[in-house]
Design a protein around this motif. Structure first.
Motif, PDB file in Angstrom:
ATOM      1  N   CYS A  27       3.646   7.260  -0.326  1.00 15.97           N
ATOM      2  CA  CYS A  27       4.033   8.669  -0.437  1.00 15.97           C
ATOM      3  C   CYS A  27       3.247   9.577   0.512  1.00 15.97           C
ATOM      4  CB  CYS A  27       3.837   9.151  -1.872  1.00 15.97           C
ATOM      5  SG  CYS A  27       4.961   8.356  -3.029  1.00 15.97           S
ATOM      6  N   GLY A  28       2.179   9.062   1.083  1.00 17.30           N
ATOM      7  CA  GLY A  28       1.356   9.879   1.970  1.00 17.30           C
ATOM      8  C   GLY A  28       2.021  10.106   3.316  1.00 17.30           C
ATOM      9  N   THR A  32      -2.174  11.233   6.998  1.00 20.21           N
ATOM     10  CA  THR A  32      -3.060  10.656   5.986  1.00 20.21           C
ATOM     11  C   THR A  32      -3.289   9.173   6.258  1.00 20.21           C
ATOM     12  OG1 THR A  32      -2.136  12.205   4.386  1.00 20.21           O
ATOM     13  CG2 THR A  32      -3.379  10.360   3.504  1.00 20.21           C
ATOM     14  N   LYS A  33      -2.223   8.476   6.639  1.00 18.70           N
ATOM     15  CA  LYS A  33      -2.347   7.045   6.950  1.00 18.70           C
ATOM     16  C   LYS A  33      -3.223   6.830   8.176  1.00 18.70           C
ATOM     17  CE  LYS A  33       2.138   5.980   4.973  1.00 18.70           C
ATOM     18  NZ  LYS A  33       3.514   5.551   5.225  1.00 18.70           N
ATOM     19  N   LEU A  38      -8.458   5.232  10.630  1.00 21.59           N
ATOM     20  CA  LEU A  38      -9.659   5.583  11.391  1.00 21.59           C
ATOM     21  C   LEU A  38     -10.927   5.392  10.555  1.00 21.59           C
ATOM     22  CD1 LEU A  38      -8.496   8.746  13.343  1.00 21.59           C
ATOM     23  CD2 LEU A  38      -9.047   6.490  14.269  1.00 21.59           C
ATOM     24  N   ILE A  39     -10.871   5.736   9.285  1.00 25.74           N
ATOM     25  CA  ILE A  39     -12.034   5.548   8.409  1.00 25.74           C
ATOM     26  C   ILE A  39     -12.360   4.065   8.265  1.00 25.74           C
ATOM     27  CG2 ILE A  39     -12.805   5.771   6.009  1.00 25.74           C
ATOM     28  CD1 ILE A  39     -11.303   8.456   5.947  1.00 25.74           C
TER      29      ILE A  39
END
Length: 103
Positions: A27-28, A32-33, A38-39
């Motif tokens: 749903c993001g 956001t993905k 990256l994180i």
């Protein structure tokens, strides 16, 4: 019955947690993905810096040296001649079995 019900409850909780995580992921938005990717990449690079090359101790080095020595040792049973003739060779007055078996 207490252990089985506890395992069943933990399995259902884990399954529910995974389903909600997948729903949040689908749903993001794309931003956001991308931020999540990256994180995760940053975490991987930080963890790779922390891992040092393993330094084997003396028991491991002794085992590796023994295995390397055993791997280099010629198999005398396949040459077809006794070790005295094999290692004596033509210089000791015998036949050089290593050369004659290859012909």
């Amino acid at each position: 019955m207490g252990v089985i019900s506890l395992v069943l409850v933990r399995t259902i909780c884990l399954l529910a947690t995974r389903v909600f995580a997948w729903l949040a992921l689908f749903c993001g938005s794309t931003a956001t993905k991308n931020a999540g990717i990256l994180i995760l990449r940053h975490e991987v690079t930080v963890l790779r810096r922390q891992v040092a090359a393993p330094k084997p101790g003396w028991p491991n080095r002794a085992l590796l040296a023994t295995l390397a020595r055993a791997a280099r040792r010629p198999d005398l049973s396949t040459t077809g001649c006794p070790p005295s003739r094999l290692f004596g060779g033509a210089a000791a007055g015998g036949v050089d079995c290593a050369r004659t078996s290859a012909l």
